[in-house]
Scaffold this active site. Sequence first.
Site, mmCIF file in Angstrom:
data_model
loop_
_atom_site.group_PDB
_atom_site.id
_atom_site.type_symbol
_atom_site.label_atom_id
_atom_site.label_comp_id
_atom_site.label_asym_id
_atom_site.label_seq_id
_atom_site.Cartn_x
_atom_site.Cartn_y
_atom_site.Cartn_z
ATOM 1 N N CYS A 130 132.569 84.188 50.029
ATOM 2 C CA CYS A 130 132.809 84.541 48.716
ATOM 3 C C CYS A 130 133.235 83.385 48.114
ATOM 4 O O CYS A 130 133.387 82.297 48.396
ATOM 5 C CB CYS A 130 133.979 85.572 48.712
ATOM 6 S SG CYS A 130 135.446 84.845 49.143
ATOM 7 N N CYS B 275 136.048 81.217 48.955
ATOM 8 C CA CYS B 275 135.621 80.290 50.116
ATOM 9 C C CYS B 275 135.181 78.707 49.408
ATOM 10 O O CYS B 275 135.524 77.738 49.743
ATOM 11 C CB CYS B 275 134.611 80.703 51.175
ATOM 12 S SG CYS B 275 135.003 82.274 51.739
ATOM 13 N N ASP C 246 107.859 65.308 21.323
ATOM 14 C CA ASP C 246 107.179 64.039 21.274
ATOM 15 C C ASP C 246 105.736 64.564 21.124
ATOM 16 O O ASP C 246 105.287 65.552 21.419
ATOM 17 C CB ASP C 246 107.601 63.144 22.535
ATOM 18 C CG ASP C 246 106.785 61.753 22.370
ATOM 19 O OD1 ASP C 246 106.693 61.379 21.155
ATOM 20 O OD2 ASP C 246 106.588 61.311 23.252
ATOM 21 N N ASP D 156 108.762 62.712 27.353
ATOM 22 C CA ASP D 156 108.510 61.737 28.184
ATOM 23 C C ASP D 156 109.623 61.671 28.937
ATOM 24 O O ASP D 156 110.542 61.370 28.679
ATOM 25 C CB ASP D 156 107.818 60.687 27.890
ATOM 26 C CG ASP D 156 107.264 59.742 29.139
ATOM 27 O OD1 ASP D 156 108.231 59.577 29.903
ATOM 28 O OD2 ASP D 156 106.097 59.502 29.127
ATOM 29 N N ASP E 55 111.517 58.576 26.700
ATOM 30 C CA ASP E 55 112.387 59.189 25.829
ATOM 31 C C ASP E 55 113.684 59.568 26.430
ATOM 32 O O ASP E 55 114.506 60.341 25.980
ATOM 33 C CB ASP E 55 111.670 60.691 25.376
ATOM 34 C CG ASP E 55 110.638 60.194 24.523
ATOM 35 O OD1 ASP E 55 110.511 59.556 23.857
ATOM 36 O OD2 ASP E 55 109.342 61.002 24.562
#
Length: 830
Positions: free
Chosen positions: A116, A119, A526, A722, A726
């Site tokens: 869960c 945990c 771009d 890119d 970028d």
Amino acid sequence: MSSVEATAVDAVDRAEECYHCGLPVPPSTSHYVAIDGSRRRMCCVGCEAVAQSIVDNDLTDYYRHRDAMPEPQKEALPVELQELGLFDHPDFQKSFVQPIGEHEREASLILEGITCAACVWLNERHVARQRGVSLVEVNYATRRARVRWDERTTKLSDILAAIQMIGYRAYPYDAEKSEQIAKRERRSMLWRVFVAGFGMMQVMMYAYPSYIAGEGDISADADLLMRWASLILTLPVVFYSAAPFFQRAWRDIKLRSLGMDVPVALGVGSAFVASVWATLINGPDVYFDSVTMFVFLLLLGRYLEMLARQKAVRGVEELGKVLPVFAERLGVTGEGADASARVPVSQLVPGDRVRVRPGEVIPADGIVLEGESEANESLLTGESRPVLKGRGATVTGGSVNIGSPLVIEIRQVGDSTRLASIRKLMDRAAAERPGIATQSDRVAKVFIVALLSLSVLTYIMWQFIDPDRALWIFVSVLVVACPCALSLATPTALTVATDTLARMGVLVTRGHAIEALAGANRFVFDKTGTLTHGVMEVDAVEVLDGSDEALVRARAAALEQASEHAVAAGVRHAAEGLTLPSVTGLASVTGRGVEGVIDGMTVRIGRPHFVAEVAGLPVPGRVAELERDGGTVVAMGSSAGWSALFRLSDLAREDAPVLLARLKREQIPTAIISGDAAAAVNAVATHLGVDEAHAGMLPQDKQAWVAAKQQEPRAVVAMVGDGVNDAPVLAQAQVSVAMGGGTDLARNQADIVLLSESLASLSQGISLSRRTLQIIRQNLWWSFTYNFTSVPLAMMGLITPWMAGVGMAGSSLLVVLNALRLQKRSARGR
């Protein structure tokens, strides 16, 4: 039977068992270790490394003297090796530990015993307290953990020991080991469900007469006998089937943490103890039938939830098993050039030649030397149509050859392959937790505290109203409102969505990406390689200094030889077959161009204004004339003046109009920000119907433009570009998307990578991301509605414990099944 015969028979019997740990060996694996002169088979890379270390440390007596295989819950290591700290050995860590800094290391682990969200919280909090640990993140849906530590301060073995101290097991992540753990969990859970179901049926058989008999129809002795029989049959249900609830609850209490198992264990335990006491003192009521039915229904619900969750995660794990175990290598040393041998894929090195027959999986990245065929790359790119592969074509490890035989030269192996890069990016996404999941976990923990308080208050209140019913109403409130569904609502949906997107060719690499993409209200693109194919072709060359055109092309290609930009690739392509001059002092100026020294003279190529600085002359008027047609113009010049102008053209992607038209229909603003000339950018913007276009922008200009747009109220900007060139603007945007077909994935910093380079896939990804948030909201709405409706009903005594068990298990199963609906992806990108 002689000892030799017995040994032979034993070897046959254990042919499919791991020699080290005794678990079944997956048929597709090939892990062996030489022990006492014999080649022993191992089930996974972990056992292989452990066994090899045992041999290397002269501890093979461990295998000679052991009289049984290690228990599943215990580490398959002799005490001596545990003391040596095997997990700290650099050779063992190669497959799952990555260096982050000079002394910082990061490991990918898989945790066993996570049931869960509490945990997850417990492991993260406990491990984070360990000295030297700087980061720990656990993914609830996949059970994967990412741990980062300073090796000068602590060791990996200490971290694993700390996890074991709180009752969990941590293993180095391995797809094979992950599947083995999943199978073990399913088998163990199925047995517990079977015992609980069998016990429930038998106890109900003894309880049924008391429900239908009239007063005095059953003698006191017969009633007492049936009570004791029910008690005996309930014992294995409580102490075996329900044991994990009690174990985890006790662990949570010792660690002062409240998990999902605390209210379940409290409810089952109190009901069982009360029934045992009533049996011993011949009290009025016993409820062994309700106890066994509740445990059975709860376990059945968790078993079905486990199956659904593992199905959701299995797709993400498939990439770890796609490569073949063996490959046919050609030209083996010492034999003829055409000789071949079957060798493990792990032994392949760059330069090897392999033959891949139809139907076989390509073992590593390379290029085709001989043959012509088609490859199925759907698992890697999401593109279902086969891709033609001829001489000189690149092939990707993990794709399937479906036509005729191919001879391939290996170029990349191991962690350098495209498949390995994809797996690393997927691991990065799985290790990060988005904000929406963190909020759900925080609410669930608060809910447990409120639930226990309400249960105690209800018990006290019913002691005054009807003491005989107080216990069972207390149990019903504890069980019915346990927020398991709330903890499952978000991580399961995100895991299924990530898998489904990957099958579309949309690779999610950051945890927040799905939520951000769904909420994006401005898309920025771009131009080159994003809205266009990025395959630039030189369609005009104007020589300005009277040189030979071939010489000009060769010089330009020599300057661009190290650049990754699409324009540089076009310039190099224009000089194919020419001898390139030698260049020294190459230097790239991001967003402007390249500079180098040829024949003792400084030469530049790139933007006209960049070249004008070294030429010392104004930009020629022909630049504007060439740009007028929508092409991209690149200039070359030196201190001696202008050398040449190159015009390159690029075609828009066929699926770009579909995506842009969809965004326009939804009234989402679009923009192009590009470093190319204004004429080329405006031509593409006009053709595609983009709202605004900005040309001649440097990387820092793009970043500043996006930052300015983010200042608008409720702005969520998505940047598509890119993944390498970028990087600044991609990092600035709330969600970044990169075209991943030709990009170096290992350096890609985008949140999402389009492996198929298809903008139509991005459109589908937007739809699926929005649908994912809808599913999450549905799950959360159901969880809260169920809890806030069922708790008052239980407090009023209108819900019995077995009804509470059905409701709790059913609510958890419902949110998982609802999340699995995301696997039925829409074929259209609306």
